[in-house]
Design an enzyme around this catalytic site. Structure first.
Site, PDB file in Angstrom:
ATOM      1  N   ASP A 199       1.309  -0.883  -0.315  1.00 44.22           N
ATOM      2  CA  ASP A 199      -0.049   0.007   0.119  1.00 44.22           C
ATOM      3  C   ASP A 199       1.113   1.249  -0.139  1.00 44.22           C
ATOM      4  O   ASP A 199       0.766   2.260  -0.487  1.00 44.22           O
ATOM      5  CB  ASP A 199      -0.779  -0.276   1.211  1.00 44.22           C
ATOM      6  CG  ASP A 199      -1.387  -1.584   1.215  1.00 44.22           C
ATOM      7  OD1 ASP A 199      -2.422  -1.549   0.752  1.00 44.22           O
ATOM      8  OD2 ASP A 199      -1.350  -2.205   2.254  1.00 44.22           O
ATOM      9  N   HIS A 232      -4.999  -2.906   6.697  1.00 42.58           N
ATOM     10  CA  HIS A 232      -3.955  -3.828   4.751  1.00 42.58           C
ATOM     11  C   HIS A 232      -5.866  -3.918   4.721  1.00 42.58           C
ATOM     12  O   HIS A 232      -6.279  -5.521   4.209  1.00 42.58           O
ATOM     13  CB  HIS A 232      -3.467  -4.731   4.809  1.00 42.58           C
ATOM     14  CG  HIS A 232      -3.345  -5.377   3.392  1.00 42.58           C
ATOM     15  ND1 HIS A 232      -2.973  -4.499   2.571  1.00 42.58           N
ATOM     16  CD2 HIS A 232      -3.556  -6.427   3.198  1.00 42.58           C
ATOM     17  CE1 HIS A 232      -3.186  -4.916   1.504  1.00 42.58           C
ATOM     18  NE2 HIS A 232      -3.204  -5.836   1.470  1.00 42.58           N
TER      19      HIS A 232
END
Length: 333
Positions: free
Chosen positions: A158, A186
């Site tokens: 990410d 996440h």
């Protein structure tokens, strides 16, 4: 030098297929460090795993001393220096998040107990398999003799996605962008934060907000793009993001091993105990960290505005709920 023992679970899978070559050729632990690679997968995948072993042999890599394929935890977790837990129960069509959690609690309770019993107490454990934060917390709780700080989960993918979106928008390279932050889970509640990020524009460091001059994009589409990137890749490729995940794992583990560059921080899911950002204790939450001597520390003293606060609290709430569900399953697993 002495070889280090590195475990990759889910070793017959897609991510491992991209990851193992990078590890074995020295991209992660350096070009001088010999390795023993231990590959764990479930029994039905052992034939496929044999093929992976053949390919690793056929790469003729000088650092690779031994490859051990196995479906047994007592073999896989023995004397490990590092464990990269990629394998998990994937979400199937029509599966509730709760069902997914239940299946994964079983896996990570078992693997945590195996780490506790067989691995070195100094082992570094990186959890990739989703839901990564909660799987990592369960593994840590199931390995009480290994310090909680030794467990981390992957939010580097990410982090890299956020860096590259900023770089694309400004027409610079991803290397010119530093100190983006992924806060929290996440999952699609994660908060990609560029309030503290800097970009190198013609040799001068500029804040990202100042460089981009488009607050509504930064607070809107940018965040959504990073949050939903995984789903976008699956939609396009009909398979999940394996190459970029493998690269992110390499970045994450290399930074644990060699430390973060001066003046830079990275995002990692770590135990929230003792943080100064108002995140509840006993969560596996992604924070900005710096790493030195294989030990991470929170980046302290970053001012948090109201917009950020709300987003950070939202993802903490999701993680708290996930944890509660998982801990329920843990007692019955």
């Amino acid at each position: 030098g002495e070889p280090i023992r590195v475990l990759v679970t889910g070793a017959a899978g897609q991510i491992a297929y991209s990851l193992l070559y990078s590890i074995a050729k020295g991209d992660v632990f350096g070009k001088e460090q010999p390795l023993v690679l231990v590959l764990l997968d479930i029994t039905p995948m052992m034939t496929v795993l044999e093929g992976v072993v053949m390919e690793l042999q056929d790469c003729a890599l000088p650092l690779l001393r031994e490859v051990i394929p196995t479906d047994k935890e007592e073999v896989a977790f023995k004397d490990l220096d590092i464990a990269i837990l990629v394998g998990s129960m994937p979400r199937r069509e029509g599966m509730e998040r709760k069902d997914l959690l239940k299946a994964n609690v079983k896996i990570f309770k078992s693997q945590g107990a195996a780490l506790d019993k067989y691995a070195k107490k100094t082992v570094k454990v990186v959890v990739v398999g989703n839901p990564a934060n909660t799987n990592c917390l369960i593994a840590s709780k199931s390995a009480p003799s290994i310090p909680k700080e030794n467990f981390s989960c992957l939010t580097r993918l990410d982090h890299n996605r956020a860096k590259s979106q900023i770089a694309l928008k400004l027409g610079v390279t991803a290397n010119d962008v530093k100190n983006v932050i992924i806060w929290g889970n996440h999952s699609s509640t994660q908060y990609p934060d560029v309030n503290h990020a800097k970009v190198n524009m013609k040799g001068k460091e500029v804040g990202v907000y100042e460089a981009i001059k488009d607050d509504s994009w930064l607070k809107g589409d940018f965040i959504l793009t990073v949050q939903q990137r995984g789903a976008a890749v699956i939609k396009a490729r009909k398979l999940s993001s394996a190459m970029s995940a493998a690269k992110a794992i390499c970045d994450h583990v290399r930074d644990i091993w060699f430390g973060t560059p001066a003046g830079e921080f990275v995002s990692m899911g770590v135990i929230s105990d003792g943080n100064s950002y108002g995140v509840p204790e006993d969560l596996l939450y992604s924070f900005p960290v710096v790493i030195k001597d294989k030990t991470w520390k929170f980046v302290e003293g970053l001012p948090i505005n109201d917009f950020s606060r709300e987003k950070m609290d939202l993802t903490a709430k999701e993680l708290t709920e996930e944890k509660e569900t998982a801990v329920e399953f843990l007692s019955s697993a």
